[in-house]
Write a protein that holds these residues in place. Structure first.
Motif, PDB file in Angstrom:
ATOM      1  N   ALA A  52     -10.247  -0.514  -5.844  1.00 30.91           N
ATOM      2  CA  ALA A  52     -11.812   0.311  -5.603  1.00 30.91           C
ATOM      3  C   ALA A  52     -11.751   0.174  -3.479  1.00 30.91           C
ATOM      4  CB  ALA A  52     -12.058  -0.134  -6.986  1.00 30.91           C
ATOM      5  N   PRO A  53     -11.765  -1.016  -3.711  1.00 29.70           N
ATOM      6  CA  PRO A  53     -12.765  -1.108  -2.129  1.00 29.70           C
ATOM      7  C   PRO A  53     -12.266  -0.251  -1.397  1.00 29.70           C
ATOM      8  CG  PRO A  53     -12.341  -3.601  -4.014  1.00 29.70           C
ATOM      9  CD  PRO A  53     -11.741  -2.419  -3.828  1.00 29.70           C
ATOM     10  N   SER A  54     -11.186   0.273  -0.717  1.00 32.09           N
ATOM     11  CA  SER A  54     -10.751   0.732  -0.613  1.00 32.09           C
ATOM     12  C   SER A  54     -10.236   2.375  -0.752  1.00 32.09           C
ATOM     13  CB  SER A  54      -9.375   0.198   0.536  1.00 32.09           C
ATOM     14  OG  SER A  54      -7.775  -0.166  -0.320  1.00 32.09           O
ATOM     15  N   GLY A  55     -10.232   2.448  -1.691  1.00 31.36           N
ATOM     16  CA  GLY A  55      -9.299   3.494  -2.600  1.00 31.36           C
ATOM     17  C   GLY A  55      -7.832   3.922  -2.828  1.00 31.36           C
ATOM     18  N   GLU A  56      -7.858   3.205  -1.795  1.00 33.45           N
ATOM     19  CA  GLU A  56      -5.920   2.651  -1.729  1.00 33.45           C
ATOM     20  C   GLU A  56      -4.891   2.247  -3.065  1.00 33.45           C
ATOM     21  OE1 GLU A  56      -5.346   1.172   2.718  1.00 33.45           O
ATOM     22  OE2 GLU A  56      -5.888  -0.445   1.305  1.00 33.45           O
ATOM     23  N   VAL A  95       0.814  -1.474  -0.147  1.00 31.55           N
ATOM     24  CA  VAL A  95      -0.138   0.168  -0.403  1.00 31.55           C
ATOM     25  C   VAL A  95       0.858   1.830  -0.027  1.00 31.55           C
ATOM     26  CG1 VAL A  95      -1.866   1.364   1.437  1.00 31.55           C
ATOM     27  CG2 VAL A  95      -1.688  -1.736   1.319  1.00 31.55           C
ATOM     28  N   ASP A  96       0.487   1.960  -0.752  1.00 35.75           N
ATOM     29  CA  ASP A  96       1.187   3.183  -1.085  1.00 35.75           C
ATOM     30  C   ASP A  96       3.049   2.955  -0.893  1.00 35.75           C
ATOM     31  OD1 ASP A  96      -0.870   4.988  -0.661  1.00 35.75           O
ATOM     32  OD2 ASP A  96      -0.854   4.831   1.615  1.00 35.75           O
ATOM     33  N   ALA A  97       3.465   2.070  -2.278  1.00 36.22           N
ATOM     34  CA  ALA A  97       4.380   2.293  -2.228  1.00 36.22           C
ATOM     35  C   ALA A  97       5.145   1.879  -3.464  1.00 36.22           C
ATOM     36  CB  ALA A  97       4.739   0.575  -2.194  1.00 36.22           C
ATOM     37  N   GLY A  98       6.050   3.411  -3.887  1.00 33.42           N
ATOM     38  CA  GLY A  98       7.059   3.696  -5.114  1.00 33.42           C
ATOM     39  C   GLY A  98       7.267   2.617  -5.689  1.00 33.42           C
ATOM     40  N   PRO A  99       7.718   2.811  -6.750  1.00 29.88           N
ATOM     41  CA  PRO A  99       8.430   1.691  -8.106  1.00 29.88           C
ATOM     42  C   PRO A  99       9.904   1.323  -6.916  1.00 29.88           C
ATOM     43  CG  PRO A  99       8.617   3.715  -8.937  1.00 29.88           C
ATOM     44  CD  PRO A  99       7.565   3.918  -7.280  1.00 29.88           C
TER      45      PRO A  99
END
Length: 88
Positions: A67-71, A37-41
């Motif tokens: 989609a379910p979490s918007g993350e 989650v929210d990781a860069g390349p």
């Protein structure tokens, strides 16, 4: 699988709660993925329990919105890692 670490050789890693795994476990020859989650390349690593040995290294997939979490997430696919904890 003992542990998965995301990041680079810089030693900067996201907190463990940013890595989502199947809580039941993985079969050695089955599909294996984690979600970052929210990781860069960049790279991810499967490491030994004591974190002294890198057992597998891979590259995170492209960013996508869950989609379910918007993350914003990236997939870490380590299906080609087939060594069981016992080494067989």
């Amino acid at each position: 699988i003992d542990d998965i670490i995301l990041g680079s050789h810089t030693g900067i890693f996201p907190p463990p709660e940013k890595i989502r795994l199947n809580q039941i476990g993985f079969y050695p020859s089955g599909p294996k993925t984690a979600i970052a989650v929210d990781a860069g390349p960049g790279s991810f690593y499967v490491v030994s329990q004591d974190k002294l040995d890198t057992l597998y290294e891979g590259t995170l997939g492209s960013a996508a919105t869950w989609a379910p979490s918007g993350e914003t997430v990236r997939k870490a696919d380590f299906s080609s890692f087939t060594t069981s904890p016992s080494g067989t």
